[in-house]
Motif scaffolding. Structure first.
Motif, PDB file in Angstrom:
ATOM      1  N   ALA C  91      45.579  47.725  25.291  1.00  0.00           N
ATOM      2  CA  ALA C  91      44.232  47.910  25.829  1.00  0.00           C
ATOM      3  C   ALA C  91      43.848  46.789  26.787  1.00  0.00           C
ATOM      4  CB  ALA C  91      43.226  47.985  24.678  1.00  0.00           C
ATOM      5  N   SER C  92      44.423  45.610  26.590  1.00  0.00           N
ATOM      6  CA  SER C  92      44.046  44.446  27.401  1.00  0.00           C
ATOM      7  C   SER C  92      44.614  44.529  28.813  1.00  0.00           C
ATOM      8  CB  SER C  92      44.537  43.175  26.707  1.00  0.00           C
ATOM      9  OG  SER C  92      44.016  42.036  27.310  1.00  0.00           O
ATOM     10  N   ALA C  93      45.781  45.182  28.948  1.00  0.00           N
ATOM     11  CA  ALA C  93      46.502  45.145  30.226  1.00  0.00           C
ATOM     12  C   ALA C  93      45.702  45.705  31.425  1.00  0.00           C
ATOM     13  CB  ALA C  93      47.844  45.857  30.082  1.00  0.00           C
ATOM     14  N   PRO C  94      45.142  46.923  31.326  1.00  0.00           N
ATOM     15  CA  PRO C  94      44.440  47.439  32.520  1.00  0.00           C
ATOM     16  C   PRO C  94      43.225  46.594  32.894  1.00  0.00           C
ATOM     17  CG  PRO C  94      44.758  49.167  30.877  1.00  0.00           C
ATOM     18  CD  PRO C  94      45.117  47.887  30.214  1.00  0.00           C
ATOM     19  N   VAL C  95      42.537  46.042  31.888  1.00  0.00           N
ATOM     20  CA  VAL C  95      41.357  45.220  32.174  1.00  0.00           C
ATOM     21  C   VAL C  95      41.787  43.950  32.906  1.00  0.00           C
ATOM     22  CG1 VAL C  95      39.234  44.313  31.210  1.00  0.00           C
ATOM     23  CG2 VAL C  95      40.439  46.119  29.994  1.00  0.00           C
ATOM     24  N   GLY C  96      42.857  43.321  32.390  1.00  0.00           N
ATOM     25  CA  GLY C  96      43.359  42.121  33.045  1.00  0.00           C
ATOM     26  C   GLY C  96      43.860  42.414  34.449  1.00  0.00           C
ATOM     27  N   ALA C  97      44.512  43.559  34.619  1.00  0.00           N
ATOM     28  CA  ALA C  97      45.010  43.930  35.945  1.00  0.00           C
ATOM     29  C   ALA C  97      43.847  44.111  36.917  1.00  0.00           C
ATOM     30  CB  ALA C  97      45.837  45.213  35.860  1.00  0.00           C
ATOM     31  N   ALA C  98      42.748  44.721  36.440  1.00  0.00           N
ATOM     32  CA  ALA C  98      41.575  44.915  37.299  1.00  0.00           C
ATOM     33  C   ALA C  98      41.000  43.566  37.723  1.00  0.00           C
ATOM     34  CB  ALA C  98      40.515  45.737  36.565  1.00  0.00           C
ATOM     35  N   PHE C  99      40.874  42.634  36.775  1.00  0.00           N
ATOM     36  CA  PHE C  99      40.362  41.299  37.104  1.00  0.00           C
ATOM     37  C   PHE C  99      41.268  40.613  38.132  1.00  0.00           C
ATOM     38  CE2 PHE C  99      38.087  41.161  32.847  1.00  0.00           C
ATOM     39  CZ  PHE C  99      36.826  41.121  33.404  1.00  0.00           C
ATOM     40  N   THR C 100      42.581  40.700  37.924  1.00  0.00           N
ATOM     41  CA  THR C 100      43.517  40.042  38.832  1.00  0.00           C
ATOM     42  C   THR C 100      43.419  40.647  40.230  1.00  0.00           C
ATOM     43  OG1 THR C 100      44.976  39.700  36.942  1.00  0.00           O
ATOM     44  CG2 THR C 100      45.933  39.383  39.124  1.00  0.00           C
ATOM     45  N   PHE C 101      43.295  41.975  40.289  1.00  0.00           N
ATOM     46  CA  PHE C 101      43.157  42.655  41.576  1.00  0.00           C
ATOM     47  C   PHE C 101      41.883  42.195  42.287  1.00  0.00           C
ATOM     48  CE2 PHE C 101      41.497  46.283  44.030  1.00  0.00           C
ATOM     49  CZ  PHE C 101      42.537  46.442  44.927  1.00  0.00           C
ATOM     50  N   VAL C 102      40.778  42.143  41.544  1.00  0.00           N
ATOM     51  CA  VAL C 102      39.513  41.695  42.127  1.00  0.00           C
ATOM     52  C   VAL C 102      39.651  40.263  42.637  1.00  0.00           C
ATOM     53  CG1 VAL C 102      37.120  41.097  41.582  1.00  0.00           C
ATOM     54  CG2 VAL C 102      38.061  43.264  40.795  1.00  0.00           C
ATOM     55  N   CYS C 103      40.336  39.425  41.851  1.00  0.00           N
ATOM     56  CA  CYS C 103      40.532  38.030  42.248  1.00  0.00           C
ATOM     57  C   CYS C 103      41.288  37.954  43.577  1.00  0.00           C
ATOM     58  CB  CYS C 103      41.295  37.294  41.158  1.00  0.00           C
ATOM     59  SG  CYS C 103      41.805  35.650  41.627  1.00  0.00           S
ATOM     60  N   LEU C 104      42.348  38.751  43.716  1.00  0.00           N
ATOM     61  CA  LEU C 104      43.157  38.711  44.938  1.00  0.00           C
ATOM     62  C   LEU C 104      42.369  39.226  46.143  1.00  0.00           C
ATOM     63  CD1 LEU C 104      46.547  39.945  43.460  1.00  0.00           C
ATOM     64  CD2 LEU C 104      46.102  37.700  44.435  1.00  0.00           C
ATOM     65  N   VAL C 105      41.636  40.337  45.957  1.00  0.00           N
ATOM     66  CA  VAL C 105      40.897  40.923  47.082  1.00  0.00           C
ATOM     67  C   VAL C 105      39.760  39.998  47.522  1.00  0.00           C
ATOM     68  CG1 VAL C 105      39.412  42.836  47.786  1.00  0.00           C
ATOM     69  CG2 VAL C 105      41.497  43.296  46.512  1.00  0.00           C
ATOM     70  N   THR C 106      38.980  39.489  46.548  1.00  0.00           N
ATOM     71  CA  THR C 106      37.872  38.611  46.924  1.00  0.00           C
ATOM     72  C   THR C 106      38.405  37.305  47.523  1.00  0.00           C
ATOM     73  OG1 THR C 106      37.791  37.779  44.659  1.00  0.00           O
ATOM     74  CG2 THR C 106      36.253  39.522  45.224  1.00  0.00           C
ATOM     75  N   GLY C 107      39.563  36.863  47.032  1.00  0.00           N
ATOM     76  CA  GLY C 107      40.168  35.655  47.586  1.00  0.00           C
ATOM     77  C   GLY C 107      40.561  35.851  49.037  1.00  0.00           C
ATOM     78  N   ALA C 108      41.109  37.030  49.348  1.00  0.00           N
ATOM     79  CA  ALA C 108      41.491  37.326  50.730  1.00  0.00           C
ATOM     80  C   ALA C 108      40.250  37.358  51.621  1.00  0.00           C
ATOM     81  CB  ALA C 108      42.223  38.666  50.794  1.00  0.00           C
ATOM     82  N   LEU C 109      39.165  37.990  51.106  1.00  0.00           N
ATOM     83  CA  LEU C 109      37.928  38.088  51.881  1.00  0.00           C
ATOM     84  C   LEU C 109      37.253  36.725  52.045  1.00  0.00           C
ATOM     85  CD1 LEU C 109      36.537  41.393  50.377  1.00  0.00           C
ATOM     86  CD2 LEU C 109      37.153  41.015  52.758  1.00  0.00           C
ATOM     87  N   TRP C 110      37.573  35.811  51.159  1.00  0.00           N
ATOM     88  CA  TRP C 110      37.044  34.454  51.262  1.00  0.00           C
ATOM     89  C   TRP C 110      37.931  33.620  52.192  1.00  0.00           C
ATOM     90  CZ3 TRP C 110      36.069  30.944  46.349  1.00  0.00           C
ATOM     91  CH2 TRP C 110      35.214  29.897  46.695  1.00  0.00           C
ATOM     92  N   GLY C 111      39.228  33.854  52.116  1.00  0.00           N
ATOM     93  CA  GLY C 111      40.184  33.079  52.903  1.00  0.00           C
ATOM     94  C   GLY C 111      40.046  33.314  54.397  1.00  0.00           C
ATOM     95  N   LYS C 112      39.781  34.568  54.779  1.00  0.00           N
ATOM     96  CA  LYS C 112      39.718  34.883  56.206  1.00  0.00           C
ATOM     97  C   LYS C 112      38.664  34.050  56.944  1.00  0.00           C
ATOM     98  CE  LYS C 112      40.861  36.931  59.969  1.00  0.00           C
ATOM     99  NZ  LYS C 112      42.083  36.469  60.641  1.00  0.00           N
ATOM    100  N   PRO C 113      37.407  34.052  56.501  1.00  0.00           N
ATOM    101  CA  PRO C 113      36.440  33.250  57.266  1.00  0.00           C
ATOM    102  C   PRO C 113      36.592  31.736  57.074  1.00  0.00           C
ATOM    103  CG  PRO C 113      35.363  34.303  55.396  1.00  0.00           C
ATOM    104  CD  PRO C 113      36.756  34.843  55.441  1.00  0.00           C
ATOM    105  N   MET C 114      37.111  31.295  55.920  1.00  0.00           N
ATOM    106  CA  MET C 114      37.141  29.854  55.669  1.00  0.00           C
ATOM    107  C   MET C 114      38.459  29.212  56.108  1.00  0.00           C
ATOM    108  SD  MET C 114      34.268  28.872  54.645  1.00  0.00           S
ATOM    109  CE  MET C 114      33.459  30.093  55.662  1.00  0.00           C
TER     110      MET C 114
END
Lengths: 158, 68, 240
Positions: C91-114
């Motif tokens: 049960a933990s795996a999909p939730v953790g995968a979602a968090f990791t995905f969000v982390c990567l996407v938001t990180g990319a959106l943060w990395g581009k302007p900064m």
């Protein structure tokens, strides 16, 4: 329950072996995992001018010179400097005294020709007013970095 | 208010970050709740349809547990 | 029926906990969002873009935390054959995968302007991407077996092997030079983050933790229901 204990022993043994293996791999990969070289590291380990590499450090204060599309600046780690030439758009956080990572080739003339410039920021997060108050109180440790050919600091900035 | 949406000129990065983040979490929550409902309904249906045969099923389960 | 003894207790307990964890999560999320997006100050270097921090950093924390729970539950399931442990790991795996995905996407959106780029292959970003693939591999492996017990065992081994990546992610910024900056929050001595920014970050972290617990409870309940359905079907098959 010997069967449970045996399973526990196997799991512990497996994790220990795996941890050791990964630790050794990481130790061996220490040099190839580096994302960029500091000017001092590059001076200690010369590379040929055809190899693409990244250098990182701070943009020396007062070194940025814009000539149309072309930007000249100096990357320093307080001990050594590398002059950089770059043509193109700089990232928002590119500022004098701030961290920078440049990708490109080091020419035989010692000038680094960058094809990509990335800004690197530190882990400090502060509101502007707080920083100004700290500066006023003389509590702010700013990195004022001038090109410093004579400096002796052995520590590369992170 | 316009300043708020502009996010210092980087609204095009800040808002999608929040949109993707909250969107992904909301979709996962929705799917999880929907699946729980579906499975519990299926279980209830199955148990109801068993009706008086439930004792038999339990017997059978018991039997399975005893002989691993 | 001793096999369902513990799940029964879990079902009772989770029914009591669910409204509290769900309600608490929504409350903290609303407070954290308003605080982070509106009341918290802009950064002296990054300006308003720093607000991505309040969603990026908690997702990174929870991506690592969910994997740690998954690996821990996998070890318990592997050694003590606790039926609930396998379900918690799954049960933990999909939730953790979602968090990791969000982390990567938001990180990319943060990395581009900064930073000036969406992505670089530095040690921190690469190890985080590996974490996402570990989650995806785990989910595929667990579901690849017809027999859930065997799937859980194969997945547990993968989860434990992949756990070495967790300390690598955590310390990558200290061991190697990376474009990604080192940790701000766990730094001892001089605080690297102003309190006005740290507090909304912690509130968002709390909201994500409540979200994780809520989804874990829901998904484990769902797995228990599926296991019961399977058991009844199997019994019917045998009885017929």
């Amino acid at each position: 329950m010997t069967r449970k204990q045996r399973r526990l022993a196997w799991v512990v043994f497996g994790l220990l072996a795996l941890g050791t293996a990964v630790g050794l791999v990481l130790l061996a990969a220490r040099d190839s995992v580096v994302f960029f070289f500091s000017p001092s590291e590059l001076a200690a380990k010369p590379v040929d001018s055809n190899r693409r590499l990244r250098i990182g450090g701070l943009v020396a204060t007062g070194s940025v010179r814009q000539e149309g599309e072309v930007v000249h600046f100096i990357v320093t780690d307080m001990a050594r400097d590398i002059p950089v030439v770059f043509t193109g758009l700089l990232p928002d956080l590119f500022r004098e005294g701030q961290g920078v990572v440049a990708e490109g080739k080091l020419g035989d003339d010692g000038v680094f020709r960058a094809s990509e410039v990335l800004a690197k920021h530190d882990e400090t997060y502060m509101p502007r007013e707080v920083v100004e108050a700290l500066k006023k109180a003389g509590q702010w440790q700013d990195v004022s970095v001038a090109p410093s050919p004579g400096a002796k600091s052995p520590e590369a900035p992170r | 208010m316009g300043d708020f949406w502009a996010m210092g000129g980087h609204g095009a990065f800040v808002w999608p970050a929040y949109g993707v983040g909250l969107g992904v979490l909301a979709v996962l929550a929705g799917v999880s709740v929907w699946r729980l409902g579906k499975r519990e309904a299926e279980l209830k249906n199955l148990q109801a349809s068993l009706g008086d045969r439930r004792c038999v099923a339990r017997e059978a389960l018991h039997h399975r547990e005893d002989t691993p | 029926m001793h096999r369902f003894a513990n799940p029964t207790r879990f079902l009772r307990l989770s029914k009591v906990l669910l409204p509290w964890s769900g309600g608490g999560g929504v409350l903290l999320l609303v407070v954290g969002l308003v605080w982070g997006l509106w009341f918290s100050p802009a950064d002296y270097q990054q300006g308003e873009t720093v607000r991505i921090l309040y969603i990026h950093v908690p997702s990174a924390w929870m991506g690592l935390f969910a994997y740690t729970v998954m690996a821990g539950a996998s070890a318990v399931g592997l050694i003590w054959k606790h039926p609930l442990a396998d379900l918690v790991a799954k049960a933990s795996a999909p939730v953790g995968a979602a968090f990791t995905f969000v982390c990567l996407v938001t990180g990319a959106l943060w990395g581009k302007p900064m930073w000036g780029t969406y992505w670089v292959w530095d040690a921190r970003l690469t190890s985080m991407l590996i974490l996402l693939f570990l989650y995806l591999g785990y989910m595929a492996l667990v579901n690849a077996f017809d027999d859930p017990g065997r799937g859980a065992r194969a997945g547990a081994i993968l989860a434990l092997v992949g756990f070495v990546n967790v300390p690598v992610i955590k310390f990558s910024v200290d061991w190697w030079n990376t474009l990604h900056q080192p940790a701000s929050v766990s730094r001892v001595g001089v605080p690297a983050m102003a309190l006005e920014m740290l507090l909304p970050l912690l509130v968002m972290g709390g909201a994500f933790m409540f979200y994780y617990v809520t989804l874990l409870l829901i998904r484990v309940r769902s797995e228990i229901a599926a296991a019961k359905v399977r058991a009844i079907r199997l019994a019917q098959g045998h009885g017929a």
